[in-house]
Design a protein around this motif. Structure first.
Motif, PDB file in Angstrom:
ATOM      1  N   SER A 150      83.266  63.022  93.398  1.00 32.15           N
ATOM      2  CA  SER A 150      83.615  63.895  94.528  1.00 32.15           C
ATOM      3  C   SER A 150      83.231  65.355  94.329  1.00 32.15           C
ATOM      4  CB  SER A 150      85.122  63.799  94.833  1.00 32.15           C
ATOM      5  OG  SER A 150      85.494  62.471  95.101  1.00 32.15           O
ATOM      6  N   TYR A 151      82.200  65.618  93.541  1.00 27.71           N
ATOM      7  CA  TYR A 151      81.694  66.980  93.407  1.00 27.71           C
ATOM      8  C   TYR A 151      80.976  67.387  94.687  1.00 27.71           C
ATOM      9  CZ  TYR A 151      82.485  67.970  88.430  1.00 27.71           C
ATOM     10  OH  TYR A 151      83.058  68.250  87.218  1.00 27.71           O
ATOM     11  N   ASP A 152      81.031  68.667  95.006  1.00 32.48           N
ATOM     12  CA  ASP A 152      80.269  69.196  96.117  1.00 32.48           C
ATOM     13  C   ASP A 152      78.778  68.966  95.856  1.00 32.48           C
ATOM     14  OD1 ASP A 152      80.264  71.085  98.584  1.00 32.48           O
ATOM     15  OD2 ASP A 152      78.807  71.984  97.223  1.00 32.48           O
ATOM     16  N   ALA A 153      78.078  68.395  96.820  1.00 30.73           N
ATOM     17  CA  ALA A 153      76.682  68.015  96.614  1.00 30.73           C
ATOM     18  C   ALA A 153      75.799  69.238  96.332  1.00 30.73           C
ATOM     19  CB  ALA A 153      76.154  67.259  97.833  1.00 30.73           C
ATOM     20  N   SER A 154      76.066  70.352  97.001  1.00 33.62           N
ATOM     21  CA  SER A 154      75.243  71.544  96.782  1.00 33.62           C
ATOM     22  C   SER A 154      75.440  72.085  95.372  1.00 33.62           C
ATOM     23  CB  SER A 154      75.572  72.615  97.815  1.00 33.62           C
ATOM     24  OG  SER A 154      76.923  73.017  97.725  1.00 33.62           O
ATOM     25  N   LEU A 155      76.661  72.055  94.853  1.00 35.55           N
ATOM     26  CA  LEU A 155      76.908  72.505  93.474  1.00 35.55           C
ATOM     27  C   LEU A 155      76.187  71.590  92.491  1.00 35.55           C
ATOM     28  CD1 LEU A 155      78.398  74.223  91.329  1.00 35.55           C
ATOM     29  CD2 LEU A 155      80.303  72.610  91.509  1.00 35.55           C
ATOM     30  N   ALA A 156      76.260  70.288  92.716  1.00 38.05           N
ATOM     31  CA  ALA A 156      75.609  69.327  91.819  1.00 38.05           C
ATOM     32  C   ALA A 156      74.101  69.562  91.773  1.00 38.05           C
ATOM     33  CB  ALA A 156      75.916  67.899  92.273  1.00 38.05           C
ATOM     34  N   CYS A 157      73.495  69.751  92.935  1.00 45.21           N
ATOM     35  CA  CYS A 157      72.044  69.970  92.982  1.00 45.21           C
ATOM     36  C   CYS A 157      71.672  71.325  92.400  1.00 45.21           C
ATOM     37  CB  CYS A 157      71.543  69.866  94.417  1.00 45.21           C
ATOM     38  SG  CYS A 157      71.713  68.216  95.130  1.00 45.21           S
ATOM     39  N   GLY A 158      72.480  72.343  92.689  1.00 44.75           N
ATOM     40  CA  GLY A 158      72.188  73.686  92.207  1.00 44.75           C
ATOM     41  C   GLY A 158      72.206  73.781  90.701  1.00 44.75           C
ATOM     42  N   VAL A 159      73.212  73.175  90.071  1.00 48.09           N
ATOM     43  CA  VAL A 159      73.316  73.274  88.610  1.00 48.09           C
ATOM     44  C   VAL A 159      72.178  72.510  87.930  1.00 48.09           C
ATOM     45  CG1 VAL A 159      74.857  71.282  88.306  1.00 48.09           C
ATOM     46  CG2 VAL A 159      74.930  73.160  86.672  1.00 48.09           C
ATOM     47  N   VAL A 160      71.758  71.398  88.512  1.00 47.90           N
ATOM     48  CA  VAL A 160      70.646  70.636  87.940  1.00 47.90           C
ATOM     49  C   VAL A 160      69.343  71.426  88.047  1.00 47.90           C
ATOM     50  CG1 VAL A 160      69.172  68.624  88.298  1.00 47.90           C
ATOM     51  CG2 VAL A 160      71.642  68.345  88.212  1.00 47.90           C
ATOM     52  N   CYS A 161      69.067  71.982  89.229  1.00 46.11           N
ATOM     53  CA  CYS A 161      67.814  72.731  89.419  1.00 46.11           C
ATOM     54  C   CYS A 161      67.754  73.948  88.503  1.00 46.11           C
ATOM     55  CB  CYS A 161      67.688  73.175  90.876  1.00 46.11           C
ATOM     56  SG  CYS A 161      67.344  71.845  92.032  1.00 46.11           S
ATOM     57  N   ALA A 162      68.853  74.700  88.431  1.00 44.76           N
ATOM     58  CA  ALA A 162      68.858  75.930  87.633  1.00 44.76           C
ATOM     59  C   ALA A 162      68.778  75.619  86.141  1.00 44.76           C
ATOM     60  CB  ALA A 162      70.109  76.745  87.940  1.00 44.76           C
ATOM     61  N   THR A 163      69.600  74.674  85.691  1.00 47.43           N
ATOM     62  CA  THR A 163      69.619  74.363  84.261  1.00 47.43           C
ATOM     63  C   THR A 163      68.310  73.750  83.807  1.00 47.43           C
ATOM     64  OG1 THR A 163      72.008  73.971  84.416  1.00 47.43           O
ATOM     65  CG2 THR A 163      70.889  73.146  82.452  1.00 47.43           C
ATOM     66  N   GLY A 164      67.693  72.948  84.663  1.00 48.00           N
ATOM     67  CA  GLY A 164      66.427  72.322  84.303  1.00 48.00           C
ATOM     68  C   GLY A 164      65.314  73.309  84.063  1.00 48.00           C
ATOM     69  N   THR A 165      65.431  74.518  84.651  1.00 44.16           N
ATOM     70  CA  THR A 165      64.376  75.517  84.474  1.00 44.16           C
ATOM     71  C   THR A 165      64.518  76.324  83.188  1.00 44.16           C
ATOM     72  OG1 THR A 165      65.576  77.264  85.675  1.00 44.16           O
ATOM     73  CG2 THR A 165      64.198  75.780  86.982  1.00 44.16           C
ATOM     74  N   LEU A 166      65.621  76.163  82.462  1.00 39.45           N
ATOM     75  CA  LEU A 166      65.811  76.937  81.231  1.00 39.45           C
ATOM     76  C   LEU A 166      64.722  76.636  80.201  1.00 39.45           C
ATOM     77  CD1 LEU A 166      69.691  76.778  80.728  1.00 39.45           C
ATOM     78  CD2 LEU A 166      68.329  78.788  81.315  1.00 39.45           C
ATOM     79  N   GLY A 167      64.090  75.477  80.318  1.00 37.04           N
ATOM     80  CA  GLY A 167      63.064  75.100  79.347  1.00 37.04           C
ATOM     81  C   GLY A 167      61.855  76.013  79.369  1.00 37.04           C
ATOM     82  N   ILE A 168      61.644  76.736  80.460  1.00 35.35           N
ATOM     83  CA  ILE A 168      60.502  77.628  80.529  1.00 35.35           C
ATOM     84  C   ILE A 168      60.798  78.944  79.823  1.00 35.35           C
ATOM     85  CG2 ILE A 168      60.925  78.989  82.625  1.00 35.35           C
ATOM     86  CD1 ILE A 168      57.735  77.003  81.732  1.00 35.35           C
ATOM     87  N   LEU A 169      62.086  79.185  79.503  1.00 39.62           N
ATOM     88  CA  LEU A 169      62.489  80.434  78.858  1.00 39.62           C
ATOM     89  C   LEU A 169      62.930  80.228  77.412  1.00 39.62           C
ATOM     90  CD1 LEU A 169      63.101  83.484  79.132  1.00 39.62           C
ATOM     91  CD2 LEU A 169      65.383  82.847  79.962  1.00 39.62           C
ATOM     92  N   ILE A 170      63.807  79.265  77.186  1.00 38.09           N
ATOM     93  CA  ILE A 170      64.310  79.031  75.837  1.00 38.09           C
ATOM     94  C   ILE A 170      63.200  78.440  74.973  1.00 38.09           C
ATOM     95  CG2 ILE A 170      65.976  77.718  74.450  1.00 38.09           C
ATOM     96  CD1 ILE A 170      67.923  77.884  76.751  1.00 38.09           C
ATOM     97  N   PRO A 171      62.889  79.053  73.842  1.00 35.04           N
ATOM     98  CA  PRO A 171      61.789  78.554  72.997  1.00 35.04           C
ATOM     99  C   PRO A 171      62.137  77.225  72.346  1.00 35.04           C
ATOM    100  CG  PRO A 171      62.952  80.358  71.923  1.00 35.04           C
ATOM    101  CD  PRO A 171      63.513  80.263  73.311  1.00 35.04           C
TER     102      PRO A 171
END
Length: 453
Positions: A150-171
């Motif tokens: 029962s998580y809010d769908a927008s929160l679920a999608c937002g956290v996945v999209c944002a966290t998935g992009t950390l790989g371009i920054l974290i060495p």
């Protein structure tokens, strides 16, 4: 501002590129094709209009020498190796085990499942660095589970999209390798400089999730059937975390302590990821072929962009585009920090229509002379630039993380929901950029400690 009529050609070249992006034609061939087209226009203008803009076929032929220099760069050998490492780590199935164990550990907390995504995303970022793979994997593993609870769908999608992009920054990050090559600074310095900002962003994501869950409990409820935390549960989390953590230490530690160059460390990472997949019995001959094929595709895409961007930049410089940019920035009455702010703002806006690779290959070489003239710390600026470019993955309409998310999201999740979910994380990204700008030591402290001022 424009001192040479040829600079109008430079403006026309860049504007044409931005507009033609929306045709969907491959960017590498678009840049190369525009370089040829505008060279032909310059030659025709010289032959029939007696107006020479400074670019002819003899000048453009220099691109062959420049492309050879790019392909002969030893530092760039690290690119396919880090790509291979990321694809192989994805193949090893480590993320699935982490998801199971961390869900049990954090699942009893409001927002705990989203926190799990952030923790796994940070580990994936430091061990894979492949944005597409990270977003797709996190979406497949995490979004259905969060929606089920029962998580809010927008929160679920937002956290996945944002966290998935950390790989371009974290060495180890392929973006940092490219940036180091373009501005001629040490890859190791950029790896160290980006470490703390990358972890800081992950921490900011977690703080936002916990705060949001506290303010809106219905958006990220705690599961009613969550198991109590036990010693066995913690041990399982440690066991799942050790393999990727060990690989991260082996790769980054060998660089930070001077045991290996980034290129050599990329080989260590590729071998380590292969051994992990073998140890987990997740690698077959067919699987190895798939990993090699995916590595070849990604590497070919990047190097095709190198070819196109090299031709494009050469012609842009021939028309005086570099002088135009340098004069424009130097004429700003803001000082060095003001120029950096303007550059970051332009980069942020370009991120709405351009990929990070195009921005890195086209914009950075043009900016470097200006920054050196203003005595700007290049490591600090590069990290700022990297955090700003990370935002390009989540800004519509060209935010690739959004496309990856939509491609594997459950049917009930529409595009509007994904866009709504990413807005707070875009704001967090801008806060991250502001913090690194206001406190440069976030980016410069670790390289200074390692190598001295």
């Amino acid at each position: 501002m424009i001192s040479d009529p040829a600079q109008y050609m430079a403006i026309a070249l860049f504007v044409s590129f931005v507009l033609l992006i929306f045709t969907g034609y491959p960017v590498a061939w678009l840049m190369g094709g525009l370089a040829v087209l505008f060279t032909a226009i310059s030659v025709l203008s010289d032959n029939y209009l007696d107006t020479f803009f400074g670019v002819d076929w003899g000048y453009s032929s220099i691109v062959v020498t420049r492309i050879y220099a790019v392909m002969n760069n030893w530092v760039l050998v690290a690119l396919p190796m880090f790509v291979f490492m990321g694809v192989m780590m994805d193949k090893s199935g480590i993320a699935e085990d982490l998801m199971v164990d961390l869900t049990k550990l954090f699942g009893g907390v409001r927002g705990g499942l989203a926190i799990t995504i952030v923790v796994i995303g940070v580990l994936l970022a430091a061990s894979t660095g492949i944005i597409g793979a990270a977003v797709v994997l996190l979406a497949i593993l995490g979004v259905p589970l969060m929606l089920k609870h029962s998580y809010d769908a927008s929160l679920a999608c937002g956290v996945v999209c944002a966290t998935g992009t950390l790989g371009i920054l974290i060495p180890p990050s392929i973006m940092l390798v490219l940036m180091a090559d373009q501005i001629r600074v040490s890859v190791g310095d950029l790896f160290m400089g980006a470490m703390l900002p990358g972890l800081m962003l992950g921490g900011l994501y977690a703080v936002f999730i916990l705060t949001y869950a506290w303010l809106r409990p219905s958006a990220a409820p705690a599961p009613l059937d969550a198991e109590p935390v036990s010693v066995r549960m913690i041990v399982n989390v440690v066991k799942s975390t050790l393999p990727p953590a060990g690989l991260i230490v082996a790769v980054l530690g060998s660089i930070f302590f001077g045991v290996a160059t980034p290129t050599e460390a990329s080989g260590i990472g590729a071998l380590g990821a292969t051994l992990l997949a073998l140890a987990r019995r997740r690698l077959s001959f067919a699987g190895l072929k798939e990993v090699l094929r995916n590595t070849m595709k990604t590497t070919s895409y990047i190097f095709a962009l190198f070819v196109g961007a090299t031709a494009f930049s050469l012609v842009l410089r021939g028309f005086g585009g570099d002088a135009l940019i340098e004069d424009s920035l130097n004429s700003l009455p803001f000082g060095a920090n003001g120029v950096v702010v303007v550059v970051l703002l332009i980069t942020f806006l370009l991120g709405f229509v351009l990929d990070w690779i195009e921005i890195t290959l086209i914009v950075l070489p043009l900016l470097t002379p200006v920054l050196i003239g203003l005595d700007v710390d290049l490591v600090w600026f590069a990290v700022l630039f990297a955090v700003c470019l990370q935002t390009s993955f989540i800004t519509p309409p060209v935010g690739f993380a959004l496309f990856y998310m939509k491609g594997v999201a459950p049917k009930e999740v529409d595009t509007v929901t994904i866009y709504k979910g990413i807005i707070p994380f875009m704001i967090i990204q801008l806060i991250g950029v502001s913090l690194v700008f206001a406190f440069p030591k976030i980016a410069t402290w670790l390289p200074t400690v390692a190598y001295g001022p």
